[in-house]
Design an enzyme around this catalytic site. Structure first.
Site, short mmCIF file in Angstrom:
data_model
loop_
_atom_site.label_atom_id
_atom_site.label_comp_id
_atom_site.label_asym_id
_atom_site.label_seq_id
_atom_site.Cartn_x
_atom_site.Cartn_y
_atom_site.Cartn_z
N SER A 25 39.75 45.76 27.59
CA SER A 25 38.88 46.68 26.87
C SER A 25 37.86 45.96 26.00
O SER A 25 37.82 44.75 25.91
CB SER A 25 39.67 47.65 25.99
OG SER A 25 40.25 46.96 24.91
N TYR A 58 36.34 49.21 29.48
CA TYR A 58 36.34 50.53 28.84
C TYR A 58 36.34 50.35 27.33
O TYR A 58 36.73 49.31 26.80
CB TYR A 58 37.55 51.36 29.29
CG TYR A 58 38.89 50.72 28.99
CD1 TYR A 58 39.58 51.01 27.82
CD2 TYR A 58 39.44 49.80 29.87
CE1 TYR A 58 40.80 50.41 27.54
CE2 TYR A 58 40.66 49.19 29.60
CZ TYR A 58 41.33 49.50 28.43
OH TYR A 58 42.53 48.90 28.16
#
Length: 119
Positions: A25, A58
Site C-alpha cells: 500500500s 492502493y
C-alpha cells in the site's frame, strides 16, 4: 462508450517513509486523501519524478496533518525517501460526464501539507 479519465491527482508529494516488510500500500495523509477524494483501498497510480518509475498500489490513510507519504511492501523498492511523487486515480466516464467533469488536482507544500487545488 466509456473512457478511463484522470479523476484526481496529488502533485509532487515527497516520500516520507518506506517499509519493505509492511504488507503493501501507500499511506497518504488523511487531509490529502480528503482533498483529492481518494478512498481507503482505492487503486492509485504513482509516478516517481526523480527516477521515472511508474507503479500501482492502493491507498491507506495516514495520520491527519502528518504529511505522510509512505510506500509499503514492494512499492518501497520504487522510490527513496525524499523522492517526489505524482499520485493519481482514474475512473470510467461517459462522454457526457467528461463534458462537465474537472479532475481534482491537489498541490502540497514542502512538508506535504495541503497547499491548494488547481482552479
Amino acid at each position: 462508450m466509456q473512457r478511463i479519465m484522470l479523476r484526481a491527482k496529488i502533485h509532487r508529494a515527497k516520500v516520507t517513509q518506506a517499509d519493505l516488510h509492511y504488507e503493501g500500500s501507500c499511506g497518504i495523509d488523511a487531509d490529502l486523501l480528503e482533498a483529492a477524494d481518494i478512498k481507503v483501498g482505492e487503486k492509485i497510480e504513482l509516478y516517481n519524478i526523480n527516477n521515472g518509475e511508474r507503479f500501482s498500489t492502493y491507498a491507506i490513510q495516514g495520520a491527519r496533518g502528518s504529511g505522510e507519504i509512505s510506500l509499503n511492501g514492494a512499492a518501497a523498492r520504487c522510490a527513496h525517501l525524499g523522492d517526489l511523487m505524482i499520485i493519481c486515480t482514474y475512473g470510467p466516464m461517459t462522454d457526457e460526464e467528461i463534458a462537465t467533469y474537472t479532475p481534482k488536482i491537489v498541490f502540497v507544500d514542502e512538508d506535504n501539507h495541503f497547499a491548494g487545488m488547481k482552479k
